[in-house]
Design a protein around this motif. Structure first.
Motif, PDB file in Angstrom:
ATOM      1  N   PRO A 182       0.822  -1.224   0.000  1.00 31.13           N
ATOM      2  CA  PRO A 182       0.000   0.000   0.000  1.00 31.13           C
ATOM      3  C   PRO A 182       0.846   1.259   0.000  1.00 31.13           C
ATOM      4  O   PRO A 182       0.336   2.353  -0.235  1.00 31.13           O
ATOM      5  CB  PRO A 182      -0.798  -0.138   1.300  1.00 31.13           C
ATOM      6  CG  PRO A 182       0.100  -0.916   2.212  1.00 31.13           C
ATOM      7  CD  PRO A 182       0.807  -1.907   1.315  1.00 31.13           C
ATOM      8  N   HIS A 183       2.153   1.112   0.258  1.00 23.05           N
ATOM      9  CA  HIS A 183       3.046   2.259   0.387  1.00 23.05           C
ATOM     10  C   HIS A 183       3.589   2.747  -0.943  1.00 23.05           C
ATOM     11  O   HIS A 183       4.232   3.804  -0.996  1.00 23.05           O
ATOM     12  CB  HIS A 183       4.237   1.867   1.255  1.00 23.05           C
ATOM     13  CG  HIS A 183       5.059   0.777   0.629  1.00 23.05           C
ATOM     14  ND1 HIS A 183       4.667  -0.543   0.674  1.00 23.05           N
ATOM     15  CD2 HIS A 183       6.212   0.802  -0.077  1.00 23.05           C
ATOM     16  CE1 HIS A 183       5.564  -1.279   0.038  1.00 23.05           C
ATOM     17  NE2 HIS A 183       6.509  -0.489  -0.429  1.00 23.05           N
ATOM     18  N   LEU A 184       3.397   2.026  -2.038  1.00 29.29           N
ATOM     19  CA  LEU A 184       4.033   2.381  -3.302  1.00 29.29           C
ATOM     20  C   LEU A 184       3.766   3.849  -3.643  1.00 29.29           C
ATOM     21  O   LEU A 184       2.621   4.299  -3.649  1.00 29.29           O
ATOM     22  CB  LEU A 184       3.518   1.489  -4.435  1.00 29.29           C
ATOM     23  CG  LEU A 184       3.945   0.020  -4.399  1.00 29.29           C
ATOM     24  CD1 LEU A 184       3.373  -0.717  -5.597  1.00 29.29           C
ATOM     25  CD2 LEU A 184       5.461  -0.111  -4.370  1.00 29.29           C
ATOM     26  N   CYS A 185       4.830   4.573  -3.941  1.00 28.66           N
ATOM     27  CA  CYS A 185       4.692   6.015  -4.189  1.00 28.66           C
ATOM     28  C   CYS A 185       5.193   6.366  -5.588  1.00 28.66           C
ATOM     29  O   CYS A 185       5.855   7.384  -5.785  1.00 28.66           O
ATOM     30  CB  CYS A 185       5.439   6.820  -3.129  1.00 28.66           C
ATOM     31  SG  CYS A 185       7.202   6.465  -3.029  1.00 28.66           S
ATOM     32  N   GLU A 186       4.912   5.525  -6.555  1.00 26.32           N
ATOM     33  CA  GLU A 186       5.418   5.758  -7.906  1.00 26.32           C
ATOM     34  C   GLU A 186       4.810   6.994  -8.548  1.00 26.32           C
ATOM     35  O   GLU A 186       5.473   7.705  -9.301  1.00 26.32           O
ATOM     36  CB  GLU A 186       5.164   4.507  -8.760  1.00 26.32           C
ATOM     37  CG  GLU A 186       6.095   3.359  -8.378  1.00 26.32           C
ATOM     38  CD  GLU A 186       5.522   2.001  -8.720  1.00 26.32           C
ATOM     39  OE1 GLU A 186       4.291   1.908  -8.907  1.00 26.32           O
ATOM     40  OE2 GLU A 186       6.298   1.042  -8.796  1.00 26.32           O
ATOM     41  N   GLN A 187       3.543   7.281  -8.255  1.00 25.12           N
ATOM     42  CA  GLN A 187       2.923   8.482  -8.812  1.00 25.12           C
ATOM     43  C   GLN A 187       3.536   9.739  -8.201  1.00 25.12           C
ATOM     44  O   GLN A 187       3.766  10.730  -8.900  1.00 25.12           O
ATOM     45  CB  GLN A 187       1.408   8.457  -8.570  1.00 25.12           C
ATOM     46  CG  GLN A 187       0.644   7.530  -9.512  1.00 25.12           C
ATOM     47  CD  GLN A 187       0.927   6.058  -9.271  1.00 25.12           C
ATOM     48  OE1 GLN A 187       1.181   5.644  -8.135  1.00 25.12           O
ATOM     49  NE2 GLN A 187       0.886   5.264 -10.315  1.00 25.12           N
ATOM     50  N   ARG A 188       3.817   9.708  -6.893  1.00 26.53           N
ATOM     51  CA  ARG A 188       4.460  10.858  -6.262  1.00 26.53           C
ATOM     52  C   ARG A 188       5.886  11.019  -6.794  1.00 26.53           C
ATOM     53  O   ARG A 188       6.367  12.138  -7.018  1.00 26.53           O
ATOM     54  CB  ARG A 188       4.476  10.696  -4.743  1.00 26.53           C
ATOM     55  CG  ARG A 188       4.871  11.961  -3.997  1.00 26.53           C
ATOM     56  CD  ARG A 188       5.088  11.663  -2.525  1.00 26.53           C
ATOM     57  NE  ARG A 188       3.896  11.241  -1.843  1.00 26.53           N
ATOM     58  CZ  ARG A 188       3.179  12.020  -1.028  1.00 26.53           C
ATOM     59  NH1 ARG A 188       3.548  13.275  -0.828  1.00 26.53           N
ATOM     60  NH2 ARG A 188       2.109  11.545  -0.423  1.00 26.53           N
ATOM     61  N   THR A 189       6.573   9.893  -6.983  1.00 31.23           N
ATOM     62  CA  THR A 189       7.922   9.957  -7.550  1.00 31.23           C
ATOM     63  C   THR A 189       7.898  10.540  -8.955  1.00 31.23           C
ATOM     64  O   THR A 189       8.744  11.373  -9.317  1.00 31.23           O
ATOM     65  CB  THR A 189       8.556   8.558  -7.571  1.00 31.23           C
ATOM     66  OG1 THR A 189       8.596   8.037  -6.234  1.00 31.23           O
ATOM     67  CG2 THR A 189       9.956   8.592  -8.146  1.00 31.23           C
ATOM     68  N   ALA A 190       6.919  10.125  -9.760  1.00 28.34           N
ATOM     69  CA  ALA A 190       6.802  10.669 -11.117  1.00 28.34           C
ATOM     70  C   ALA A 190       6.520  12.162 -11.076  1.00 28.34           C
ATOM     71  O   ALA A 190       7.026  12.926 -11.910  1.00 28.34           O
ATOM     72  CB  ALA A 190       5.694   9.942 -11.874  1.00 28.34           C
ATOM     73  N   LEU A 191       5.731  12.601 -10.109  1.00 30.58           N
ATOM     74  CA  LEU A 191       5.443  14.031  -9.948  1.00 30.58           C
ATOM     75  C   LEU A 191       6.733  14.827  -9.746  1.00 30.58           C
ATOM     76  O   LEU A 191       6.986  15.833 -10.419  1.00 30.58           O
ATOM     77  CB  LEU A 191       4.498  14.198  -8.760  1.00 30.58           C
ATOM     78  CG  LEU A 191       4.077  15.567  -8.250  1.00 30.58           C
ATOM     79  CD1 LEU A 191       2.787  15.408  -7.458  1.00 30.58           C
ATOM     80  CD2 LEU A 191       5.113  16.229  -7.345  1.00 30.58           C
ATOM     81  N   HIS A 192       7.559  14.366  -8.807  1.00 27.72           N
ATOM     82  CA  HIS A 192       8.792  15.093  -8.507  1.00 27.72           C
ATOM     83  C   HIS A 192       9.809  14.959  -9.635  1.00 27.72           C
ATOM     84  O   HIS A 192      10.596  15.885  -9.877  1.00 27.72           O
ATOM     85  CB  HIS A 192       9.373  14.603  -7.187  1.00 27.72           C
ATOM     86  CG  HIS A 192       8.580  15.039  -5.988  1.00 27.72           C
ATOM     87  ND1 HIS A 192       8.521  16.349  -5.580  1.00 27.72           N
ATOM     88  CD2 HIS A 192       7.809  14.338  -5.124  1.00 27.72           C
ATOM     89  CE1 HIS A 192       7.754  16.435  -4.502  1.00 27.72           C
ATOM     90  NE2 HIS A 192       7.306  15.243  -4.207  1.00 27.72           N
ATOM     91  N   MET A 193       9.795  13.824 -10.323  1.00 29.23           N
ATOM     92  CA  MET A 193      10.702  13.676 -11.465  1.00 29.23           C
ATOM     93  C   MET A 193      10.298  14.638 -12.581  1.00 29.23           C
ATOM     94  O   MET A 193      11.160  15.270 -13.222  1.00 29.23           O
ATOM     95  CB  MET A 193      10.668  12.236 -11.961  1.00 29.23           C
ATOM     96  CG  MET A 193      11.719  11.923 -13.001  1.00 29.23           C
ATOM     97  SD  MET A 193      13.402  11.931 -12.332  1.00 29.23           S
ATOM     98  CE  MET A 193      13.387  10.383 -11.408  1.00 29.23           C
TER      99      MET A 193
END
Length: 798
Positions: free
Chosen positions: A418-429
């Motif tokens: 449930p912790h996956l933060c790939e969308q947040r990572t993509a945001l910052h990238m």
């Protein structure tokens, strides 16, 4: 040609109170039937034990009569259920009132998104020679609709879970672990952990050396044979749509009403009636006519085609290019739909398993690598932790937000990843790379060259950054769900003709540009390989396609290279200019010769020059032994090679930090070079903004070239000079603004002294939190500060 104006019909108001009451009665009947099934099971077990023990004939007869009475009561419950289902069907038919079912879609709240879940369809043409041909369509629920979880344990499940907790309260950890493994082996991981949660003792866990008996909550049990597999969250009815060649719709046929729950397993309690095992509401699984009656099949005839279209189409000999089956449920409001979907996710979590899949997870076995899902891995889990602190829950939070789920009703317990933060990572990238990639392209190619126009699109182009960071996700805007072993990609979309005024001028501008580009993309989509003709080479092409790019290309720039036609592909000469003009017309009254891409963009023309390939450049991390190759998938950044952290530090460092950025622009990783270049451009923009915003600057020639704008000081300073590069501009000292510091040092010190660390935020609010965190900075340093916060986040994701 513009689309004709659509007719807006008023929303149909339906009184759903009678339906809601019928559903409540069905739920109550289900609970009574479960209790009765438990009595039948207990009586049958007692009868068997009495017969084996050789008790009196009278006692056996009493037990036998009791069992027969309970079974008669159960048959009465089944009849009552059929009557309630018939009442539900009558209520839904009343809504139609001789109208087409499609009109009831207008009763749904247009401000609430729809969740379209997949199904499996099977088709078959039937009809003897000389008879009219018919098309039969069967619809089967997908795994996402199918659950076998019942929120009540059997007697044996309850005893096993209680024994596990008793061993744990006695500090017999080895025994507790063994009992849990046995429970998982017997019931499955999801069901076992649900049992342990449902039977968690009410009293606190004893400290070491103290023995305490667990005080279990009161939990009703059910008979094992009463557990059924069900399909839920199906539409009120299905509609089959047939499309012939040329996109011409030839039929649209609606099925009959579908029950709220479809039973997918035999009635194991009906042992005294073999026909009832797959009869009644279960018959739809094995009988087509029953499936028609239950709404899970549709039959199309030539008469249906004649009623729907005046154009000739022979069902017996014509070819359907596409068959669509779609349905909606207008018998629930938005709150009820969200609650039902929450219950469905919880049921999967507590039975077959619910989780999220990291990007790049293989979904099928290959010679090189097996799939990520393994039944054996689902047999491993620890006991629920006592008082464990919640961790990151980005994936779960996005799901809760997208489907209107109350967080307290779908907790992270027993949900994988449930912790996956790939969308947040993509945001910052996206934010960290914006200035050196798409932002650089917009600044150089689309910023107007002159000021003699009524509408200036430069602010729109710069505002596009926030829009992209907030909404555009190369990884997808939603995480990938996994239910059992089946992955599901959640894809938000809108209709082709959707029109929205937009919450800002930027959203309106994006909508206009997308309206221009959509036909181009649709034409390009026809070249995507598809399995339509059984060609092996096409199948190989599809199977060998990765979910992301494998090769990077670059385009050379000439020196003072002007040309008539920009490098937008191999289209005819009029094609690129026509596209440019269409985009500019959507944004304002501009001509293609007002922007660099339309006349003098510096790129070498194609043809005869082709884009070059970046060979031997690793994407993210170089291989230690061969720097020209990408590191292995299981490699991680080391502290010694944390170039994102080094770039973040150099962003707010004085002049010495510029050496780091200059060095990193040579790679070796592509991400390293692009990030360093983006930061240098962010710094240059901030320096430029400080200079332009001060009273010491007299003139800025243009922002549309790669060189720094020509700047002249005011005559009162008694010094007139020109700077041509970002480095020169950063080294300028404007005493009235920067004191004794250079512009570059002034910007770095200002950001470093005022920027605060990015605070945690809910996943749907991550973009807003990023930009809110820099609002207290001076306007000319906000983008640079936001880039610093993004790099601080990314450096921790190694």
């Amino acid at each position: 040609m513009p689309n004709p104006p659509r007719e807006h019909t008023a929303r149909i108001e339906l009184d759903l109170s009678a339906l809601a009451e019928t559903r409540r009665e069905l739920d109550q009947l289900t609970r009574r039937q479960q209790a009765l099934d438990l009595e039948i099971a207990d009586t049958t077990r007692a009868l068997g034990a009495a017969t084996a023990a050789g008790v009196s004939v009278r006692e056996i007869q009493v037990l036998r009569e009791r069992a027969q009475q309970r079974k008669a009561q159960r048959r009465s419950h089944v009849d009552e259920r059929h009557a309630l289902l018939a009442r539900r069907d009558a209520l839904t038919r009343e809504f139609l009132r001789e109208r087409d079912p499609s009109t009831l879609v207008a009763s749904m709240d247009g401000k609430v998104p729809l969740a379209l879940l997949p199904v499996r369809i099977e088709t078959r043409y039937v009809g003897l020679p000389g008879q009219a041909r018919r098309l039969r369509i069967r619809i089967y629920p997908d795994d996402i609709n199918t659950i076998d979880h019942v929120a009540a344990p059997t007697a044996s499940e309850k005893a096993a879970a209680m024994a596990c907790w008793s061993a744990r309260f006695a500090h017999e950890d080895d025994t507790a672990a063994r009992l849990q493994r046995d429970l998982i082996t017997t019931c499955g991981r999801g069901r076992a952990l649900w049992l342990l949660r449902a039977l968690t003792p009410d009293n606190p866990f004893p400290v070491a050396g103290v023995h305490a008996d667990p005080q279990f909550p009161g939990v009703d049990t059910i008979a094992g044979l009463s557990r059924t597999t069900r399909a839920v969250l199906l539409p009120e009815r299905w509609c089959a749509i047939g499309v012939a060649a040329g996109g011409h719709e030839v039929f649209r046929v609606w099925g009959k009403s579908i029950a709220d729950e479809l039973v997918l397993s035999p009635d194991w309690q009906a042992t005294d009636d073999a026909q009832a095992l797959l009869g009644g509401e279960r018959a739809w699984m094995v009988d087509f006519d029953a499936a028609l009656a239950n709404g899970m099949a549709i039959e199309v005839t030539q008469a249906d085609i004649i009623r729907h279209t005046r154009q000739a189409f022979d069902l017996a000999n014509g070819t359907l290019d596409r068959l669509l089956v779609v349905g909606f449920d207008w018998t629930r409001n938005a709150a009820e739909g969200a609650a039902d979907f929450t219950d469905l996710l919880c049921a999967h979590r507590d039975s077959t398993g619910l989780g999220y899949m990291p990007l790049g997870t293989p979904t099928n076995n290959t010679e090189a690598r097996p799939s990520a899902y393994s039944p054996s891995s689902q047999q491993q889990s620890a006991l629920p932790a006592q008082g464990a602190a919640p961790g990151d829950k980005d994936a779960l939070q996005l799901t809760q937000w997208a489907f209107g789920i109350e967080p307290a009703t779908l907790r992270e317990d027993n949900i994988d990843n449930p912790h996956l933060c790939e969308q947040r990572t993509a945001l910052h990238m996206m934010n960290a790379l914006w200035r050196g990639t798409f932002g650089d392209y917009l600044a150089q190619m689309w910023t107007p060259l002159t000021d003699d126009y009524d509408s200036n699109i430069t602010p729109t182009l710069y505002a596009l950054r926030r829009y992209a960071v907030s909404y555009v996700r190369p990884t997808g805007s939603m995480p990938i769900l996994r239910m059992g072993k089946q992955p599901y990609a959640v894809l938000p979309l809108v209709g082709k003709r959707f029109v929205d005024a937009g919450g800002s001028s930027m959203e309106s501008a994006v909508g206009k540009v997308l309206g221009v580009l959509r036909p181009i993309w649709e034409l390009a989509s026809t070249r995507v390989p598809r399995l339509t003709d059984g060609r092996l080479e096409v199948a190989q092409d599809i199977l060998q396609t990765a979910p992301w790019s494998q090769t990077a290309y670059y385009r050379d720039k000439g020196v003072s290279m002007c040309m008539m036609h920009p490098p937008l592909g191999n289209a005819p000469p009029y094609g690129p200019n026509h596209t440019i003009q269409s985009v500019l017309s959507a944004l304002g009254p501009l001509s293609y010769d007002n922007v660099p891409i339309g006349q003098c963009n510096g790129f070498l023309p194609d043809p005869p020059y082709a884009a070059g390939q970046l060979a031997g450049v690793p994407w993210v991390l170089a291989n230690d032994k061969d720097p020209t190759r990408e590191a292995d998938d299981d490699s991680f950044f080391s502290l010694a090679n944390d170039y994102l952290g080094a770039i973040a530090a150099a962003l707010v460092a004085p002049a010495s930090g510029q050496q780091v950025l200059d060095k990193f622009q040579a790679g070796p990783a592509l991400l390293q070079a692009l990030t360093a270049y983006s930061v240098r451009m962010e710094q240059s923009d901030a320096v430029d903004a400080v200079a332009v915003g001060s009273s010491a600057v007299k003139q800025v020639v243009t922002h549309a070239t790669t060189a720094m704008p020509y700047v002249e000081t005011l005559t009162e300073n008694e010094a007139i000079f020109t700077v041509q590069t970002p480095r020169e501009m950063a080294n300028v000292v404007i005493p009235s603004v920067t004191g004794s510091a250079t512009l570059g040092d002034h910007v770095a010190i200002t950001v470093a002294s005022r920027l605060q660390p990015l605070t945690e935020s809910l996943a749907p609010r991550a973009a807003g939190a990023l930009f809110d965190s820099v609002q207290h900075l001076f306007p000319h340093t906000r983008d640079l500060g936001a880039a610093k916060l993004s790099l601080d986040f990314l450096k921790e994701r190694r």
